[in-house]
Design a protein around this motif. Sequence first.
Motif, mmCIF file in Angstrom:
data_model
loop_
_atom_site.group_PDB
_atom_site.id
_atom_site.type_symbol
_atom_site.label_atom_id
_atom_site.label_comp_id
_atom_site.label_asym_id
_atom_site.label_seq_id
_atom_site.Cartn_x
_atom_site.Cartn_y
_atom_site.Cartn_z
ATOM 1 N N CYS A 192 0.861 -1.177 0.000
ATOM 2 C CA CYS A 192 0.000 0.000 0.000
ATOM 3 C C CYS A 192 0.897 1.227 0.000
ATOM 4 N N TYR A 194 -0.331 4.288 1.061
ATOM 5 C CA TYR A 194 -0.785 5.225 2.097
ATOM 6 C C TYR A 194 0.037 4.997 3.369
ATOM 7 N N ASP A 195 -0.225 5.786 4.397
ATOM 8 C CA ASP A 195 0.561 5.583 5.625
ATOM 9 C C ASP A 195 -0.287 5.847 6.871
ATOM 10 N N CYS A 196 -1.443 5.210 6.936
ATOM 11 C CA CYS A 196 -2.313 5.369 8.104
ATOM 12 C C CYS A 196 -1.502 5.053 9.357
ATOM 13 N N PHE A 198 -2.114 3.840 12.199
ATOM 14 C CA PHE A 198 -2.362 2.651 13.016
ATOM 15 C C PHE A 198 -1.931 1.369 12.323
ATOM 16 N N CYS A 199 -1.523 1.468 11.058
ATOM 17 C CA CYS A 199 -1.325 0.274 10.239
ATOM 18 C C CYS A 199 0.144 -0.144 10.245
ATOM 19 N N ILE A 201 1.648 -1.857 7.956
ATOM 20 C CA ILE A 201 2.143 -2.232 6.630
ATOM 21 C C ILE A 201 3.423 -1.498 6.229
ATOM 22 N N ASP A 237 -3.671 -5.995 0.672
ATOM 23 C CA ASP A 237 -3.585 -4.881 1.624
ATOM 24 C C ASP A 237 -4.483 -3.732 1.165
ATOM 25 N N ASN A 238 -4.416 -3.410 -0.135
ATOM 26 C CA ASN A 238 -5.266 -2.323 -0.635
ATOM 27 C C ASN A 238 -5.487 -2.464 -2.145
ATOM 28 N N LYS A 311 -7.486 8.953 2.268
ATOM 29 C CA LYS A 311 -8.160 7.792 1.663
ATOM 30 C C LYS A 311 -9.662 7.811 1.907
HETATM 31 S S1 SF4 Z 1 -4.910 0.938 6.642
HETATM 32 FE FE1 SF4 Z 1 -5.186 0.358 4.484
HETATM 33 S S2 SF4 Z 1 -4.918 2.321 3.357
HETATM 34 FE FE2 SF4 Z 1 -4.054 2.641 5.408
HETATM 35 S S3 SF4 Z 1 -1.830 2.163 5.169
HETATM 36 FE FE3 SF4 Z 1 -2.869 0.272 5.905
HETATM 37 S S4 SF4 Z 1 -3.337 -0.869 4.027
HETATM 38 FE FE4 SF4 Z 1 -2.914 1.259 3.411
#
Ligand code: SF4
Length: 488
Positions: A192, A194-196, A198-199, A201, A237-238, A311
């Motif tokens: 992914c 993005y860089d939320c 809490f995630c 990834i 993931d996305n 997002k």
């Molecule tokens: S929550 Fe979803 S959109 Fe946000 S960084 Fe993680 S995989 Fe990407």
Amino acid sequence: MPDSFEHMPPVGIRMPNGALTSLAGNVDPEHRVAVADLILVQRRVRETVTHLVRELDPEVVGLSIMTFQRRTAARLIKLIRTLRPGVKIVVGGYDPSLAPEAYEEMDVDYLVRGEGEVTFRELLRAVAQGAGVEQVCGLSYRSRDTWIHNPARPPHRLEDSEIRLPNRDSRVLKGYTLLGRQIDVIETSRGCTYDCSFCSIIEMRGRNFHTYSFDRVLADIRDARDHGARTIFLVDDNITLNVRRFEALCEAIIGAGLQKLDYFVQAMTSAIANHGETLAPLMRQAGFRYVFLGIENILQGDLEFLRASAKNTERANGQNAGNATLKAIDYLHRNQMYVVGGLIVGSPGDTRESIEANLEFARRYVDWPYIQHPTPYPRTPMTKEFRDQGLIMNERLEEYDGTTAVVRTEHLPAEEVEFMRWKAERWMKLNHVPAALKHDPGFVVFRGWKMLAHTFRGSSIRSALGLESEKKVFERYRAIRRAERDYV
Ligand code: SF4
Ligand code: B12
């Protein structure tokens, strides 16, 4: 791991861990592999592992671990070591990758960081040949009294077909289900951009996006179907990062005649809101039934804390046109799909009113609530913020399952946040019963009461009659949850 959480009650939902069969499909052909997804034997873990280790007599045992499963993993490692002292134990997945130091104190031999297929293949090759593992990228290993961390392995370009299809024949346990239909997982992409906050990834693999070819994806779906699956969960993931590709994938599924299966996917609200006109009808035709929407929160302040504004933003005429959630939900509903509403309540600024606003939103608009609390997983940006603000109230990692509030807000104790969510969410789940009944009447008639009993755990005749407070029921529910976490 056998550990599950509130929104995945094993009585009706038991999903395969996609990592295990993917790893199994990518070792050299001379190895014999057995995949034992312990979610299928949640109440018989010790007996099952003992039986399998004795019967299969493995040389290597690998464990796939999320953070809330760490304590169970530690117990399993002890059990396996007792049963077969000389076995090589390998750990992998999100928790070992992001908190390797925690495993250095356990009795494990190897730790695979990040994507595992090629690292694990090379590791087994080295073990089989009695060769050194110094050259295996992505691997950490014990050498005398210290741990050596080999250089990281860059994320795979999946386009090059180096990663072979999963090996589903290696499964030795049965019983995967989503509300009575056999379910399997497939991947079409990884990563992914993005860089939320809490995630996990980004710390796991950086910001990138790689895709498998459609031929491979369709072959994977066929293989899952031929192994009995009637519902397919796309665990990307996305997948909505590239909407045109997702639309083409829907067309490919239809073209291959695979649209009779049910599909379940996770999506961003912005992608659905901005492209729903063309995307949503195609998804429906391709067989998509449930869409997990990463709504996260309906209030702008919380979205900013979660770094999830972008997002969730709709675009119109090249301009930012506000929150995308309602429009996305509308597109999905108009195309007969169900919305699994992913929301997060309990961020630092949350008050009773802001949490209630999100719960009310879920009540009104989502078909199946999937509401969680912010959880400080290793190395996420959010963890640092919660720690800096002194808001982390609970360090018992086995409770980091997303629905146990382990952080407080500036205004509310953690337990109160969890109580509000739990109280509201149980009733919301009832709203989906008619839809489930229509689709899977057999399951609802024969197993529905068990799902219901699970959802309302802690309730009693006295509480149903209003003679006992909801708080009392909540305390009983928490005690049940604590006890059931002792899987081994
Ligand atoms: S929550 Fe979803 S959109 Fe946000 S960084 Fe993680 S995989 Fe990407
Ligand atoms: C799909 C998914 C789910 C599905 C699960 C379907 C299933 N049974 O697999 C659903 C929606 C049900 C789910 C639920 C949960 N999930 Co989830 N999920 C994901 C997601 C999106 C993809 C995981 C996946 O399958 N990837 C594909 C496989 C092939 O990749 P992989 O698992 O990473 O495995 C690779 C490597 O890690 C490694 N590897 C893994 N295991 C092993 C073992 C060995 C021995 C080796 C060598 C290598 C190795 O090799 C694999 C192949 O390359 C991720 C990531 C994300 N972007 O959010 C979160 C994620 C894994 N989930 C997470 C969490 C916390 C949960 C929940 C606890 C709460 C929640 N957020 O919903 C529940 C718990 C479920 C339960 N057991 O009850 C966290 C884990 C964080 C952490 N530090 O532990 C993640 C990272 C999301 C996040 N918040 O950042 N999840």
